[in-house]
Design a protein around this motif. Structure first.
Motif, short mmCIF file in Angstrom:
data_model
loop_
_atom_site.label_atom_id
_atom_site.label_comp_id
_atom_site.label_asym_id
_atom_site.label_seq_id
_atom_site.Cartn_x
_atom_site.Cartn_y
_atom_site.Cartn_z
N GLY A 231 16.24 74.80 104.67
CA GLY A 231 15.73 74.10 105.85
C GLY A 231 16.50 72.84 106.17
O GLY A 231 16.08 72.04 107.00
N ARG A 247 15.10 67.91 104.27
CA ARG A 247 14.20 69.01 104.61
C ARG A 247 13.03 68.54 105.46
O ARG A 247 12.60 69.24 106.37
CB ARG A 247 13.66 69.66 103.33
CG ARG A 247 14.71 70.31 102.46
CD ARG A 247 14.07 70.97 101.26
NE ARG A 247 15.07 71.35 100.26
CZ ARG A 247 14.78 71.91 99.11
NH1 ARG A 247 13.52 72.16 98.80
NH2 ARG A 247 15.74 72.23 98.27
N ARG A 250 13.41 68.55 109.32
CA ARG A 250 13.84 69.80 109.95
C ARG A 250 13.35 69.91 111.39
O ARG A 250 14.12 70.24 112.30
CB ARG A 250 13.32 70.98 109.13
CG ARG A 250 13.67 72.34 109.73
CD ARG A 250 13.09 73.46 108.89
NE ARG A 250 13.42 74.76 109.45
CZ ARG A 250 13.00 75.91 108.95
NH1 ARG A 250 12.22 75.92 107.87
NH2 ARG A 250 13.34 77.06 109.51
#
Length: 261
Positions: A231, A247, A250
């Motif tokens: 991600g 992450r 994202r």
């Protein structure tokens, strides 16, 4: 007299470590706090000793020099001088905000120049600007009150004992350095006395993207985006710089770049 700079040596070659220790001993304001033979030892020692300066090899057992840097938290990182026999990593080193890149073999004078950079960096960090003057300069970076936009058009940075205005349109990206931010403009980086979160609130989100807890990137500098399985995304900037998003960022990366979810 100011306290000595606390220095950590990281090199897998014993003779290289011994030479660095001898050169440090010639400087009266350097204190050796440890030496490491590999990347894992370096990460542990930096966490335990909190050195001001790390003399860091590139290729060594365990994480290499860049792996060591990636493993460190962005809050209050030490200054890093790469010391290596490999000339191929210089660009990558400066992209990682290294203070200097010493190519073996180097002489005493070249080493002294590197230490001088470390001293200058500490002076810049330790010497706050005059509060009233800084307030006036920061006021100049804002738009006139009759304009609706609240975002800054310039930032104030330290250059030794001087202050420099940085035009927002010239900024490529910004990275956290504790309670300071390193502002990358082309091949030059400048320190500004603010946190990354404070600057995030001052920068136009249509132009800048907070994509990691440790960096903000200017959107029009992103040339390519490479998705990673967990991600994350790798941003390839116009100058070849590669930045990897976090992450937890994202969703906002996908919104800002209009990427598929």
């Amino acid at each position: 007299m100011s306290a000595p700079l606390r220095v950590l040596i990281v090199d897998d070659e014993r003779l290289a470590r011994e030479r660095l220790k001898d050169l440090l001993a010639e400087a009266g304001d350097m204190q050796l706090v440890g030496e490491c033979r590999n990347g894992n030892e370096a990460i542990a020692a930096i966490d335990a000793e909190r050195p001001d300066l790390v003399l860091l090899d590139v290729q060594m057992p365990g994480p290499d020099g860049f792996g060591v840097l990636r493993a460190l938290p962005p809050e209050s990182p030490p200054a890093v001088i790469f010391v290596t026999a490999h000339r191929d990593f210089a660009v990558q080193a400066f992209e990682a905000n290294a203070l200097d890149y010493l190519l073996k073999p180097f002489d005493r004078e070249r080493f002294r120049q590197s230490l001088a950079r470390a001293r200058d960096r500490r002076k810049a960090l330790a010497s706050p600007l005059d509060t009233e003057l800084l307030a006036r300069l920061e006021a100049l970076t804002r738009r006139p009150p009759h304009e609706p936009e609240r975002y800054v058009t310039r930032l104030v940075a330290r250059v030794g004992w001087r202050m420099r205005f940085l035009q927002v349109e010239d900024i490529d990206y910004l990275t956290a350095e504790g309670n300071y931010v390193s502002v990358q403009v082309g091949k030059q980086s400048h320190l500004t006395r603010e946190t990354l979160s404070a600057l995030e609130a001052k920068l136009d989100p249509k132009q800048f993207l907070r994509a990691h807890r440790s960096f903000i990137v200017r959107l029009d500098r992103i040339e390519e985006v490479e998705p990673l399985p967990p991600g994350e995304y790798v941003f390839v900037l116009r100058d070849g710089t590669r930045l990897t998003s976090g992450r937890s960022y994202r969703a906002q990366v996908q919104r800002a770049l209009e990427l598929p979810t």
